[in-house]
Design a protein around this motif. Structure first.
Motif, PDB file in Angstrom:
ATOM      1  N   MET A 161       0.826  -1.185   0.000  1.00  7.33           N
ATOM      2  CA  MET A 161       0.000   0.000   0.000  1.00  7.33           C
ATOM      3  C   MET A 161       0.870   1.248   0.000  1.00  7.33           C
ATOM      4  O   MET A 161       1.982   1.231   0.480  1.00  7.33           O
ATOM      5  N   GLU A 162       0.289   2.316  -0.533  1.00 10.89           N
ATOM      6  CA  GLU A 162       1.005   3.581  -0.617  1.00 10.89           C
ATOM      7  C   GLU A 162       1.350   4.105   0.779  1.00 10.89           C
ATOM      8  O   GLU A 162       0.548   4.028   1.694  1.00 10.89           O
ATOM      9  N   GLU A 163       2.547   4.654   0.917  1.00 13.20           N
ATOM     10  CA  GLU A 163       2.955   5.258   2.182  1.00 13.20           C
ATOM     11  C   GLU A 163       2.277   6.608   2.376  1.00 13.20           C
ATOM     12  O   GLU A 163       1.911   6.988   3.477  1.00 13.20           O
ATOM     13  N   LYS A 164       2.092   7.350   1.258  1.00 20.92           N
ATOM     14  CA  LYS A 164       1.436   8.650   1.311  1.00 20.92           C
ATOM     15  C   LYS A 164       0.068   8.547   0.634  1.00 20.92           C
ATOM     16  O   LYS A 164      -0.107   7.800  -0.321  1.00 20.92           O
ATOM     17  N   LEU A 165      -0.870   9.341   1.159  1.00 22.85           N
ATOM     18  CA  LEU A 165      -2.210   9.397   0.594  1.00 22.85           C
ATOM     19  C   LEU A 165      -2.528  10.826   0.186  1.00 22.85           C
ATOM     20  O   LEU A 165      -2.228  11.773   0.918  1.00 22.85           O
ATOM     21  N   ASN A 166      -3.149  10.977  -0.971  1.00 22.55           N
ATOM     22  CA  ASN A 166      -3.574  12.289  -1.435  1.00 22.55           C
ATOM     23  C   ASN A 166      -4.871  12.655  -0.716  1.00 22.55           C
ATOM     24  O   ASN A 166      -5.853  11.932  -0.807  1.00 22.55           O
ATOM     25  N   VAL A 167      -4.861  13.758   0.043  1.00 27.45           N
ATOM     26  CA  VAL A 167      -6.027  14.137   0.845  1.00 27.45           C
ATOM     27  C   VAL A 167      -6.654  15.461   0.412  1.00 27.45           C
ATOM     28  O   VAL A 167      -7.729  15.810   0.890  1.00 27.45           O
ATOM     29  N   ALA A 168      -5.984  16.199  -0.467  1.00 25.37           N
ATOM     30  CA  ALA A 168      -6.512  17.496  -0.885  1.00 25.37           C
ATOM     31  C   ALA A 168      -5.716  18.005  -2.079  1.00 25.37           C
ATOM     32  O   ALA A 168      -4.687  17.435  -2.451  1.00 25.37           O
ATOM     33  N   THR A 169      -6.212  19.102  -2.637  1.00 21.47           N
ATOM     34  CA  THR A 169      -5.469  19.804  -3.675  1.00 21.47           C
ATOM     35  C   THR A 169      -5.578  21.301  -3.406  1.00 21.47           C
ATOM     36  O   THR A 169      -6.602  21.781  -2.911  1.00 21.47           O
ATOM     37  N   VAL A 170      -4.514  22.033  -3.709  1.00 23.39           N
ATOM     38  CA  VAL A 170      -4.488  23.478  -3.478  1.00 23.39           C
ATOM     39  C   VAL A 170      -5.290  24.153  -4.591  1.00 23.39           C
ATOM     40  O   VAL A 170      -5.008  23.963  -5.773  1.00 23.39           O
ATOM     41  N   LEU A 171      -6.277  24.958  -4.190  1.00 22.20           N
ATOM     42  CA  LEU A 171      -7.082  25.684  -5.167  1.00 22.20           C
ATOM     43  C   LEU A 171      -6.505  27.050  -5.478  1.00 22.20           C
ATOM     44  O   LEU A 171      -6.354  27.420  -6.644  1.00 22.20           O
ATOM     45  N   LYS A 172      -6.166  27.808  -4.403  1.00 20.89           N
ATOM     46  CA  LYS A 172      -5.696  29.180  -4.621  1.00 20.89           C
ATOM     47  C   LYS A 172      -5.178  29.767  -3.316  1.00 20.89           C
ATOM     48  O   LYS A 172      -5.443  29.230  -2.243  1.00 20.89           O
ATOM     49  N   PRO A 173      -4.470  30.894  -3.400  1.00 22.06           N
ATOM     50  CA  PRO A 173      -4.100  31.608  -2.178  1.00 22.06           C
ATOM     51  C   PRO A 173      -5.363  32.186  -1.534  1.00 22.06           C
ATOM     52  O   PRO A 173      -6.346  32.467  -2.221  1.00 22.06           O
ATOM     53  N   GLN A 174      -5.332  32.360  -0.230  1.00 28.32           N
ATOM     54  CA  GLN A 174      -6.452  32.955   0.501  1.00 28.32           C
ATOM     55  C   GLN A 174      -5.905  34.104   1.332  1.00 28.32           C
ATOM     56  O   GLN A 174      -5.191  33.863   2.303  1.00 28.32           O
ATOM     57  N   GLY A 175      -6.204  35.322   0.949  1.00 28.40           N
ATOM     58  CA  GLY A 175      -5.706  36.472   1.690  1.00 28.40           C
ATOM     59  C   GLY A 175      -4.271  36.811   1.325  1.00 28.40           C
ATOM     60  O   GLY A 175      -3.721  36.300   0.354  1.00 28.40           O
ATOM     61  N   ILE A 176      -3.666  37.681   2.145  1.00 28.83           N
ATOM     62  CA  ILE A 176      -2.321  38.181   1.827  1.00 28.83           C
ATOM     63  C   ILE A 176      -1.226  37.584   2.704  1.00 28.83           C
ATOM     64  O   ILE A 176      -0.051  37.867   2.510  1.00 28.83           O
ATOM     65  N   ARG A 177      -1.591  36.741   3.673  1.00 28.43           N
ATOM     66  CA  ARG A 177      -0.604  36.219   4.624  1.00 28.43           C
ATOM     67  C   ARG A 177      -0.139  34.801   4.327  1.00 28.43           C
ATOM     68  O   ARG A 177       0.383  34.122   5.200  1.00 28.43           O
ATOM     69  N   GLY A 178      -0.375  34.314   3.110  1.00 33.57           N
ATOM     70  CA  GLY A 178       0.162  33.014   2.732  1.00 33.57           C
ATOM     71  C   GLY A 178      -0.753  31.828   2.966  1.00 33.57           C
ATOM     72  O   GLY A 178      -0.382  30.692   2.692  1.00 33.57           O
TER      73      GLY A 178
END
Length: 165
Positions: free
Chosen positions: A1-18
């Motif tokens: 089995m995979e050691e890492k699992l994909n749990v999300a994807t980055v959509l976009k920045p949110q705000g100005i603080r990263g």
């Protein structure tokens, strides 16, 4: 089995603080709050903060201090170590474990191989078969058995025929 699992994807920045807005692939987006470290595009980051809203999370990570740096993460997958994931209740599986499973009728006749699982109210399994692609909803009574160790899923033929396209 995979050691890492994909749990999300980055959509976009949110705000100005990263902070970044992510689409969460877990049954409950609140579970994302349990992760202390994540891997974005293969690089490890420490999680500083998480707020959730529906299927989305707003995540602050160490080393991403402004919107410009957060922008470079847009579209990247977020993985976690399997050992960091919350335990699953009986009868639930990580999508990564279902991919590549061979699907059979209870009679033993092979239908195809799982190529994709689309999360929904009732998950949709996409199979690659000798005749092309077939999709079916994992509705009540369709899936009889799942064995991720042997990569085998058994389905009820009658119910499968009712819900497949």
């Amino acid at each position: 089995m995979e050691e890492k699992l994909n749990v999300a994807t980055v959509l976009k920045p949110q705000g100005i603080r990263g902070e970044i807005k992510v689409k969460v692939f877990l049954d409950e987006s609140e579970d994302f709050k349990t992760f202390k470290r994540i891997f974005i595009g293969g690089e490890e980051y420490s999680v500083l903060s998480v707020r959730t809203q529906g299927d989305f999370a707003f995540v602050g990570v160490k080393g991403i201090a402004d919107r410009n740096v957060a922008e470079t993460l847009r579209g990247k997958d977020i993985d976690v170590l399997r050992s960091d994931c919350p335990p699953l209740p009986e009868g639930r599986y990580y999508i990564a474990d279902l991919l590549g499973c061979e699907v059979f009728y209870t009679s033993g006749e092979k239908i195809g191989e799982v190529k994709e699982v689309v999360p929904a109210g009732t998950d949709i399994y996409v199979l690659s078969t000798a005749k092309g692609e077939v999709s079916f909803a994992a509705a009540d009574g369709v899936i009889e058995d799942v064995d991720v160790e042997t990569k085998k899923i058994t389905v009820n033929k009658k119910r499968f025929k009712e819900v497949s396209v």
